[in-house]
Design an enzyme around this catalytic site. Structure first.
Site, short mmCIF file in Angstrom:
data_model
loop_
_atom_site.label_atom_id
_atom_site.label_comp_id
_atom_site.label_asym_id
_atom_site.label_seq_id
_atom_site.Cartn_x
_atom_site.Cartn_y
_atom_site.Cartn_z
N ASP A 25 -48.20 -7.68 -8.41
CA ASP A 25 -46.55 -8.34 -7.64
C ASP A 25 -45.88 -7.88 -8.00
O ASP A 25 -44.66 -7.22 -8.42
CB ASP A 25 -46.53 -8.50 -9.08
N GLU A 73 -46.07 -13.54 -7.70
CA GLU A 73 -45.97 -14.61 -9.02
C GLU A 73 -44.95 -15.27 -8.37
O GLU A 73 -43.74 -14.97 -7.81
CB GLU A 73 -45.01 -13.72 -10.18
N LYS A 130 -49.58 -16.88 -7.67
CA LYS A 130 -50.83 -17.43 -8.89
C LYS A 130 -48.71 -18.42 -9.34
O LYS A 130 -48.28 -16.95 -9.64
CB LYS A 130 -50.71 -15.67 -9.74
N VAL A 158 -47.13 -3.99 -11.58
CA VAL A 158 -46.39 -4.58 -12.11
C VAL A 158 -46.13 -6.17 -12.66
O VAL A 158 -47.10 -6.55 -12.11
CB VAL A 158 -44.89 -4.37 -12.05
N THR A 159 -45.94 -6.28 -14.13
CA THR A 159 -45.34 -4.99 -15.07
C THR A 159 -46.58 -4.72 -16.09
O THR A 159 -47.83 -5.70 -16.63
CB THR A 159 -44.51 -5.07 -16.39
N CYS A 163 -48.38 -8.78 -16.27
CA CYS A 163 -49.19 -9.40 -15.55
C CYS A 163 -50.20 -8.34 -14.95
O CYS A 163 -51.54 -8.97 -15.58
CB CYS A 163 -48.25 -10.16 -14.16
C1 C5J Z 1 -45.31 -9.21 -13.96
C2 C5J Z 1 -43.65 -10.31 -15.32
N1 C5J Z 1 -45.42 -9.28 -12.88
N2 C5J Z 1 -43.46 -9.83 -16.17
N3 C5J Z 1 -43.86 -10.62 -14.51
O1 C5J Z 1 -45.78 -8.94 -14.66
O2 C5J Z 1 -42.57 -11.95 -15.80
#
Ligand code: C5J
Length: 234
Positions: A25, A73, A130, A158-159, A163
């Site tokens: 992500d 994402e 995803k 991240v993060t 994720c």
């Molecule tokens: C991810 C989020 N990529 N923090 N998404 O960690 O919503």
């Protein structure tokens, strides 16, 4: 077999092509102002710090023609894969699907949903879209890894506590040997990043290993350079 200096102990890596780099992500929606991360009230500038380390790892994997997988994402434009619980959570002014400065928030294909230009996937690199936090939920990631006989995942992105950790736990439950690169993952909350690293390593590495990018790069360069030299002498 080679070893990467890691916590809680050295990470064993087979040299027969079963390792992949998983970049989670690294999207404008999380790293740049005007995206999903900022809509949820976060200071997104913190995440920029890891871009050089992720890029270095990416270049090493590309140099030695090792598999690279990127995740994104994002949701379908009609939001059919976005549960209302996710869309409404946080009560932010800009919600998933609303129009923000980089297009519709967290919607596949929108400018803000793209991977940041520094890490843009090359043709042939796999990109998994995803709808959830975990990269195994509602995706073909597991079958893809099995098909390619990948057993070891070097994880970045991240993060850290959302994720990245969710994906690492999902991978660990499926039997993949996972190493999270400490300086190639980041959170909006420094304490959460630290706690995540500690949770992963507790109880003898209950979720896997962590290591610095330079340790991973050092082992890969030493091993694959040597292997390539040996092959060219045959
Ligand atoms: C991810 C989020 N990529 N923090 N998404 O960690 O919503």
């Amino acid at each position: 077999m080679v070893f990467i200096t890691a916590q809680p102990y050295d990470y064993e890596l087979p040299l027969d092509g079963n390792v992949a780099l998983l970049i989670i992500d690294m999207q404008r929606d999380f790293l740049e102002p005007g995206g999903f991360g900022e809509a949820l009230g976060n200071d997104v500038s913190r995440l920029q710090a890891i871009v050089p380390a992720v890029k270095q790892l990416l270049e090493v994997f590309r140099t030695y023609k090792l598999p690279v997988l990127h995740t994104i994402e994002g949701h379908q434009p009609d939001l059919s894969d976005c549960p209302p619980a996710k869309r409404l959570r946080g009560k932010s002014q800009l919600k998933i699907g609303d129009v923000g400065p980089m297009g519709r928030i967290l919607i596949l294909g929108e400018a803000g949903n793209a991977i940041i230009p520094e890490l843009e996937p090359l043709a042939g690199e796999i990109v998994i879209s995803k709808p959830g936090k975990g990269a195994f939920y509602h995706t073909h990631l597991e079958s893809l890894l099995r098909e390619k006989k990948i057993t070891h995942l070097i994880i970045t992105g991240v993060t850290t506590e959302v994720c990245v950790q969710t994906t690492m736990r999902e991978a660990n439950d499926r039997g993949f040997e996972c190493l999270l690169v400490e300086d190639a993952t980041e959170s909006y909350f420094p304490d959460f990043k630290q706690s995540t690293l500690e949770m992963i390593l507790a109880q003898g590495g209950i979720v896997g290993w962590t290591a610095k990018a330079k340790s991973v790069i050092h082992t890969l360069e030493k091993s694959y350079k040597a292997a390539n030299t040996a092959n060219s002498l045959i």
